[in-house]
Write a protein that holds these residues in place. Structure first.
Motif, PDB file in Angstrom:
ATOM      1  N   ARG A   1       0.815  -1.211   0.000  1.00 39.30           N
ATOM      2  CA  ARG A   1       0.000   0.000   0.000  1.00 39.30           C
ATOM      3  C   ARG A   1       0.852   1.266   0.000  1.00 39.30           C
ATOM      4  NH1 ARG A   1      -5.160  -0.098   3.876  1.00 39.30           N
ATOM      5  NH2 ARG A   1      -5.405   1.866   2.736  1.00 39.30           N
ATOM      6  N   GLY A   2       2.053   1.182   0.539  1.00 44.26           N
ATOM      7  CA  GLY A   2       2.878   2.379   0.611  1.00 44.26           C
ATOM      8  C   GLY A   2       3.986   2.455  -0.421  1.00 44.26           C
TER       9      GLY A   2
ATOM     10  N   GLU B   1     -10.814   2.297   6.628  1.00 41.65           N
ATOM     11  CA  GLU B   1      -9.760   3.307   6.753  1.00 41.65           C
ATOM     12  C   GLU B   1      -9.658   4.138   5.482  1.00 41.65           C
ATOM     13  OE1 GLU B   1      -4.926   3.528   7.577  1.00 41.65           O
ATOM     14  OE2 GLU B   1      -5.831   1.697   6.799  1.00 41.65           O
ATOM     15  N   ILE B   2      -9.405   5.413   5.647  1.00 47.00           N
ATOM     16  CA  ILE B   2      -9.141   6.326   4.528  1.00 47.00           C
ATOM     17  C   ILE B   2      -7.710   6.818   4.683  1.00 47.00           C
ATOM     18  CG2 ILE B   2      -9.782   8.482   3.402  1.00 47.00           C
ATOM     19  CD1 ILE B   2     -12.613   8.074   4.501  1.00 47.00           C
ATOM     20  N   ARG B   3      -6.906   6.576   3.640  1.00 49.02           N
ATOM     21  CA  ARG B   3      -5.472   6.878   3.749  1.00 49.02           C
ATOM     22  C   ARG B   3      -5.025   7.734   2.574  1.00 49.02           C
ATOM     23  NH1 ARG B   3      -1.224   1.956   4.450  1.00 49.02           N
ATOM     24  NH2 ARG B   3      -2.678   1.569   6.194  1.00 49.02           N
ATOM     25  N   GLN B   4      -4.400   8.856   2.895  1.00 48.78           N
ATOM     26  CA  GLN B   4      -3.871   9.747   1.869  1.00 48.78           C
ATOM     27  C   GLN B   4      -2.479   9.275   1.453  1.00 48.78           C
ATOM     28  OE1 GLN B   4      -5.278  13.032   0.673  1.00 48.78           O
ATOM     29  NE2 GLN B   4      -3.745  12.529  -0.878  1.00 48.78           N
TER      30      GLN B   4
ATOM     31  N   VAL C   1      -6.024   8.997  -2.835  1.00 54.44           N
ATOM     32  CA  VAL C   1      -6.582   8.624  -1.546  1.00 54.44           C
ATOM     33  C   VAL C   1      -7.024   7.168  -1.631  1.00 54.44           C
ATOM     34  CG1 VAL C   1      -8.382   9.044   0.162  1.00 54.44           C
ATOM     35  CG2 VAL C   1      -7.376  10.963  -1.083  1.00 54.44           C
ATOM     36  N   GLN C   2      -6.524   6.341  -0.731  1.00 55.53           N
ATOM     37  CA  GLN C   2      -6.922   4.940  -0.670  1.00 55.53           C
ATOM     38  C   GLN C   2      -8.103   4.807   0.282  1.00 55.53           C
ATOM     39  OE1 GLN C   2      -3.465   2.721   0.557  1.00 55.53           O
ATOM     40  NE2 GLN C   2      -2.451   2.896  -1.429  1.00 55.53           N
TER      41      GLN C   2
ATOM     42  N   ALA D   1     -10.063   0.921  -2.918  1.00 54.23           N
ATOM     43  CA  ALA D   1     -10.330   1.773  -4.073  1.00 54.23           C
ATOM     44  C   ALA D   1      -9.475   3.027  -3.944  1.00 54.23           C
ATOM     45  CB  ALA D   1     -11.806   2.157  -4.136  1.00 54.23           C
ATOM     46  N   GLU D   2      -9.092   3.583  -5.075  1.00 54.19           N
ATOM     47  CA  GLU D   2      -8.323   4.827  -5.065  1.00 54.19           C
ATOM     48  C   GLU D   2      -9.102   5.923  -5.784  1.00 54.19           C
ATOM     49  OE1 GLU D   2      -3.656   4.478  -4.709  1.00 54.19           O
ATOM     50  OE2 GLU D   2      -4.351   3.520  -6.554  1.00 54.19           O
ATOM     51  N   ILE D   3      -9.181   7.069  -5.136  1.00 53.67           N
ATOM     52  CA  ILE D   3      -9.855   8.214  -5.720  1.00 53.67           C
ATOM     53  C   ILE D   3      -8.958   9.436  -5.552  1.00 53.67           C
ATOM     54  CG2 ILE D   3     -12.159   7.284  -5.281  1.00 53.67           C
ATOM     55  CD1 ILE D   3     -12.344   9.058  -2.826  1.00 53.67           C
ATOM     56  N   VAL D   4      -9.250  10.486  -6.290  1.00 55.54           N
ATOM     57  CA  VAL D   4      -8.474  11.715  -6.155  1.00 55.54           C
ATOM     58  C   VAL D   4      -8.969  12.486  -4.937  1.00 55.54           C
ATOM     59  CG1 VAL D   4      -7.979  11.871  -8.619  1.00 55.54           C
ATOM     60  CG2 VAL D   4     -10.026  12.965  -7.707  1.00 55.54           C
ATOM     61  N   PRO D   5      -8.137  13.342  -4.345  1.00 56.85           N
ATOM     62  CA  PRO D   5      -8.554  14.081  -3.143  1.00 56.85           C
ATOM     63  C   PRO D   5      -9.827  14.896  -3.353  1.00 56.85           C
ATOM     64  CG  PRO D   5      -6.175  14.249  -3.440  1.00 56.85           C
ATOM     65  CD  PRO D   5      -6.708  13.572  -4.665  1.00 56.85           C
TER      66      PRO D   5
END
Length: 352
Positions: free
Chosen positions: A223-224, A300-303, A308-309, A321-325
Motif C-alpha cells: 500500500r505504501g 480506513e481512509i489513507r492519503q 486517496v486509498q 479503491a483509489e480516488i483523487v482528493p
C-alpha cells in the motif's frame, strides 16, 4: 529463533550491516537494486564470509567471528534458488532432481522424490532435456532439486524476475504449496511487492545503506510502495464456483457474487482487480454499464502522495479503491458510512 542474523561486511564505498531475526516459515527481504539483498543471502548461505558478526539457524551457529566458526556452504543445509535456474545441461530433468537427493547424508533424505515431482507437476518432464524446457518449467525443476536436498532453509533470490507476469503467477502456487506442505522455512528476496504479498508472512525492508530499516506486513508494504502509487493497488480476490451465462461468468465471493467476462474455461482461483477500476458512489447508481454494484462500509481512509486509498468492507472481505482528493471532499467520505462500488466485468484478470 528460526533465523537470526547480525553481520557486517565492508566493501569499497559500501558497508552491509544487517541485523534481524525471524521465526516465521515464509519471510521476505525487500529492497531496491544495490541495497545488499544478494550480499546478505550469500553471507547466510556461506558463499561470502562476513567481516564480523553471528548467524544462527534453528539455534545452530553457522557463523561466529568471535568464536572462529564458519561452516562451509555444503554443511549449512541451506538451499538456493536463483533468478536463473542453473540446471545441469548434460542431465535430464530426473537426473537434475536426484542430484541433490543423492548427495544428502543418510538419515536426512526423508522427502519423497515422487511426491515432490507430483506437487510440482514434473512427472511428464522427467525424461526431457533441460535445454528444451520453458522458463517456468526450469524454475520448477530448480525448486524441486533444492527441496530434495532436504534443506533447513531455502533462500530464493529474485526467482521469478526473469519471467513474464503469466509465468510468474503460474509458479507462485507451486512455491506456496511445497513450502507449506513440507514446513520448509523460506527467505524470499525480491523487489516486487505483489510477490511479497503472496510469498511472505512478514517483510524486512533494506535501505540504500545496506541495512534493515523496517519490519512490515506485506500488505502494508504494497500500500505504501512507489510501484502502487504509480499503477494502483492490486486487490487479490479468491473467487469460487463459476457459473457461466453466455459471455459472463458469475463467481462466489464469500456471501457475495461477482460477475466477470467469460474469457474461456472459467475456474476458481486468485483474481486481480486494480484499485483504480473501482468507482465509488455515495448513493446507488440508477443506471450504468458496470455489471457489479455492491454495497460497502467505508473503513480506513489513507492519503498517499497523489491519491486517496479508501478501504471498502463487505462481509469478511476488503477491497481498496483509489480516488483523487477532490472526490473525497465531494463525496464526504468518512469511516463507517455506506457507499456503493461499481466494477466492470472486464476489470478482473486471473492471476492463477
Amino acid at each position: 529463533m528460526l533465523l537470526k542474523v547480525d553481520v557486517t561486511k565492508r566493501f569499497p564505498g559500501f558497508v552491509s550491516q544487517v541485523r534481524f531475526a525471524t521465526n516465521t516459515i515464509r519471510s521476505g527481504l525487500f529492497g531496491p537494486s544495490g541495497s545488499g539483498k544478494s550480499t546478505l543471502m550469500h553471507m547466510i548461505a556461506g558463499l561470502l564470509k562476513p567481516d564480523t558478526g553471528r548467524i544462527t539457524l534453528h539455534d545452530r551457529v553457522l557463523f561466529d567471528s568471535d568464536q572462529s566458526v564458519n561452516f562451509a556452504p555444503e554443511d549449512r543445509r541451506i538451499g538456493l534458488v536463483f533468478q536463473h535456474a542453473h540446471l545441469f545441461p548434460h542431465m535430464n530433468v530426473e537426473k537434475n532432481l536426484h542430484y541433490g537427493y543423492r548427495r544428502t547424508k543418510s538419515g536426512r533424505n526423508d522427502l519423497n522424490p515422487q511426491q515432490i515431482c507430483h506437487n510440482l507437476q514434473l512427472d511428464e518432464l522427467l525424461k526431457r532435456n533441460v535445454t528444451s524446457l520453458s522458463g517456468g518449467e526450469r524454475q520448477r525443476v530448480a525448486l524441486g532439486r533444492t527441496l530434495l536436498s532436504n534443506p533447513s532453509l531455502v533462500l530464493m533470490d529474485e526467482p521469478l524476475s526473469g519471467l513474464d507476469d503469466q509465468l510468474r503467477y503460474q509458479i507462485i502456487p507451486y512455491l506456496q504449496r511445497v513450502t507449506s506442505e513440507y514446513s520448509i522455512p523460506l527467505l524470499y528476496i525480491s523487489h516486487n511487492v505483489d510477490e511479497m504479498r503472496m510469498m511472505a508472512e512478514d517483510v524486512f525492508m533494506m535501505g540504500d545503506n545496506g541495512s534493515i530499516i523496517a519490519q512490515i506486513e506485506p500488505d502494508e508494504l504494497a500500500r505504501g510502495s512507489k510501484e502502487t502509487q504509480q499503477r494502483g493497488y492490486l486487490n487479490m480476490i479468491h473467487l469460487t464456483e463459476p457459473s457461466v451465462s453466455g459471455m459472463l461468468v458469475t463467481y462466489q465471493w464469500g456471501a457475495s457474487e461477482l460477475i466477470l467476462v467469460n474469457r474461456g474455461q472459467p475456474s476458481s482461483g486468485l483474481f486481480g482487480l486494480s484499485s483504480r477500476d473501482i468507482l465509488v458512489f455515495k448513493a446507488f447508481p440508477e443506471a450504468g454499464s458496470p455489471r457489479n454494484i455492491l454495497s460497502f462500509t467505508v473503513g480506513e481512509i489513507r492519503q498517499t502522495e497523489w491519491m486517496v486509498q479508501v478501504e471498502l468492507l463487505i462481509n469478511s472481505h476488503r477491497l481498496i479503491a483509489e480516488i483523487v482528493p477532490q472526490s473525497l471532499d465531494e463525496l464526504g467520505l468518512v469511516s463507517g458510512m455506506t457507499v456503493y462500488g461499481a466494477i466492470k466485468a472486464s476489470a478482473f484478470r486471473k492471476l492463477y
